[in-house]
Design a protein around this motif. Structure first.
Motif, short mmCIF file in Angstrom:
data_model
loop_
_atom_site.label_atom_id
_atom_site.label_comp_id
_atom_site.label_asym_id
_atom_site.label_seq_id
_atom_site.Cartn_x
_atom_site.Cartn_y
_atom_site.Cartn_z
N GLY A 219 0.80 -1.22 0.00
CA GLY A 219 0.00 0.00 0.00
C GLY A 219 0.83 1.26 0.00
N LYS A 220 2.07 1.16 -0.47
CA LYS A 220 2.98 2.31 -0.42
C LYS A 220 2.48 3.48 -1.27
N GLU A 221 1.75 3.19 -2.34
CA GLU A 221 1.26 4.28 -3.18
C GLU A 221 0.25 5.15 -2.43
N GLN A 222 -0.46 4.56 -1.45
CA GLN A 222 -1.40 5.33 -0.65
C GLN A 222 -0.72 5.91 0.60
N LYS A 223 0.20 5.15 1.18
CA LYS A 223 0.84 5.59 2.42
C LYS A 223 1.95 6.61 2.18
N SER A 224 2.64 6.48 1.06
CA SER A 224 3.76 7.40 0.77
C SER A 224 3.74 7.83 -0.68
#
Length: 561
Positions: A219-224
């Motif tokens: 979920g890095k695209e949403q978290k960072s």
């Protein structure tokens, strides 16, 4: 990973002893319970702006924004009850400090209330309305000011946080030919436009994107999202430099391009765009490019410039040269993001989230010393977001650059095929020209930002050029990003690498592989001190790597001579 994840009734009446707080030898907070942290934040005895900033920058690794708001509200309620009992002086100060904390939260971190959690502002407003019945004049005044501030923010009125420089905007330098290619533009103007684009990525990075290595997890695209975008940008620019040089068959033009990129890197340094310097330098020092000795036909002054930016970007002693330079630089400035992400990886990997007091092993306290160190690193990133650039955008040049930068990237094997075609390996016949079936790695499929942790203990080679990617070495006792110069020396020696064999080291791993290699360390106390004191370490070098280093060292010395 959050520490306090469920709403509960906080007890502020009995918070003494090491069950709730531990101190370091220099009397700073080492570990603390959530209740004690709220109490310290609103203490009537002390005022510690650093503590406030550390908490607001890192609280998401401890709890959620809603639970932090609830904790502050409970602290206000507790103090109000104490006031009713006659403890008016201290309790009144606590109430006002709670509201001052909230005011600072709204002023400095409004993103928490808007795009990130729009319902948080509504919860905040409901709480303010629930305490409007207070009769104390000082509390009423503070509440009124807080409510007015919240209303302004909710209506979209923001205080100006970005400082514009007062320098005179330089006039753009246009080429005489309006149809000029990008490389026919003045190098300084190219650097300015690259810097403006780079700044548009850097200024958007939010503190919460930098917690818990969110940029490398599911979920890095949403978290960072903005960290990921910056990493992607690094990889695209670096890939553009490599593709442009290694696919240029005209030797004279290739030499010109090498010189152009070196000049652009130097002009980026003059602009304070050190991320741009690393983007270009990591490509120039990558294996497929750096082995093209005939393409580095540089004058003494040009070699001096290359050595200058090379020394600036060395990762020895954890980028000591660059860190020293940043201490003296005047903003605006775009630092090398990978340097700070590496710091955060060491801090996250080398320190536990919780600490058990020796006398109370059943109790788990928040490792606040870790959060403080993380906060200091995030503040290093934020301090350069306060002042923007004053250059005038030149859309025509930006368009030329972006079209080239966003073209599909060549993969490592294809880069080497072109490199060997341009300058055959010693003792080897010239290979055929790479055809139309060359492998591409477009921006969307670029593995640079696909970072996953390795659970095995096998060694995945990192890229050699100082850019970032997804390889991780797990379980080693010592690990760190290798110096750019060493990364080159560790690269594939001419004649040694067979395409059918695994590479000695890989090529252009964008910013991420170096970062994740840094994460492949054991969680030892020595790592803790390394993270807090600008860590220094080197990777163990195998016999093959040592031999490769010596060969490339000779090549590098030949270039200097």
């Amino acid at each position: 990973m959050s520490f306090y994840t469920q709403k509960k009734r906080l007890n502020f009446s009995r918070l003494e002893g090491d069950k709730h707080i531990l101190y370091t030898k220099d009397n700073t907070i080492k570990a603390v319970s959530f209740e004690k942290l709220i109490e310290l934040l609103t203490s009537p005895k002390e005022h510690d702006p650093k503590l406030l900033y550390d908490i607001l920058l890192t609280y998401r690794s401890i709890t959620t924004s809603f639970l932090l708001l609830d904790g502050l509200a409970q602290r206000f309620e507790y103090a109000s009850v104490e006031m009713a009992k006659g403890e008016s002086k201290k309790a009144k100060v606590v109430c006002i400090k709670v509201m001052n904390v909230m005011k600072h939260w709204i002023n400095e971190f409004w993103f928490d209330f808007s795009k990130d959690n729009p319902e948080l502002a509504n919860s905040f407003q409901e709480w303010l309305q629930s305490i409007q019945s207070t009769t104390d004049p000082d509390k009423k005044k503070t509440l009124r000011n807080l409510d007015q501030l919240l209303q302004k923010r909710m209506l979209g009125h923001f205080s100006k946080t970005l400082t514009e420089t007062r320098r005179k905007t330089p006039k753009p330098m246009f080429p005489k030919n309006p149809q000029a290619a990008w490389y026919e533009w003045n190098s300084e103007e190219i650097a300015r436009q690259l810097t403006l684009i780079e700044w548009s990525f850097y200024k958007k990075i939010q503190p919460w994107e930098l917690l818990d290595q969110s940029w490398s997890k599911s979920g890095k695209e949403q978290k960072s999202p903005n960290v990921i975008a910056s990493i992607e940008r690094f990889n695209l620019v670096s890939g553009f430099v490599k593709r442009t040089i290694c696919t240029c068959e005209d030797k004279r033009k290739r030499i010109m391009l090498v010189k152009k990129f070196i000049d652009v890197a130097e002009k980026c340094r003059s602009c304070g765009n050190y991320n741009g310097v690393l983007q270009v330098l990591s490509a120039i020092k990558s294996g497929p490019i750096f082995r093209l000795k005939a393409s580095f036909d540089l004058t003494k002054s040009e070699r001096k410039v290359l050595d200058k930016i090379d020394q600036l970007a060395l990762t020895t002693k954890n980028y000591k040269n660059l860190r020293d330079y940043l201490k003296k630089v005047d903003p605006p400035c775009i630092p090398y993001l990978g340097m700070y992400l590496t710091d955060l990886i060491f801090l996250e990997e080398g320190n536990p989230n919780e600490i058990q007091p020796p006398e109370n092993p059943s109790v788990q306290l928040i490792n606040f010393d870790k959060r403080r160190r993380v906060s200091r690193t995030i503040q290093c990133i934020k301090q350069f977001q306060q002042m923007g650039y004053y250059y005038e955008p030149v859309k025509s040049l930006q368009g030329l650059l972006e079209r080239e930068i966003k073209r599909p990237q060549l993969d490592e094997d294809t880069q080497y095929q072109w490199s060997w075609y341009l300058e055959p390996r010693e003792g080897k016949p010239r290979p055929p020209r790479p055809g139309s079936n060359i492998k591409l790695s477009g921006a969307a499929s670029n593995p640079a930002i696909s970072v996953s942790k390795m659970n095995d203990r096998s060694l995945r080679r990192t890229h050699s050029d100082g850019s970032m990617s997804e390889s991780v070495k797990r379980g080693s006792s010592r690990a760190s990003p290798q110096p750019i110069r060493r990364n080159i020396l560790n690269n594939m020696r001419d004649g040694r690498r067979d395409p059918s064999q695994p590479p000695i080291s890989t090529n252009s791993m964008p910013l991420m592989s170096i970062l994740k290699k840094a994460a492949g360390t054991n969680k030892a106390a020595s790592l803790n001190s390394r993270a807090s004191n600008n860590m220094t370490s080197t990777m163990p070098v195998t016999a093959v790597q040592q031999e490769t280093q010596e060969l490339h060292q000779d090549k590098h010395e030949d270039l200097k001579d």
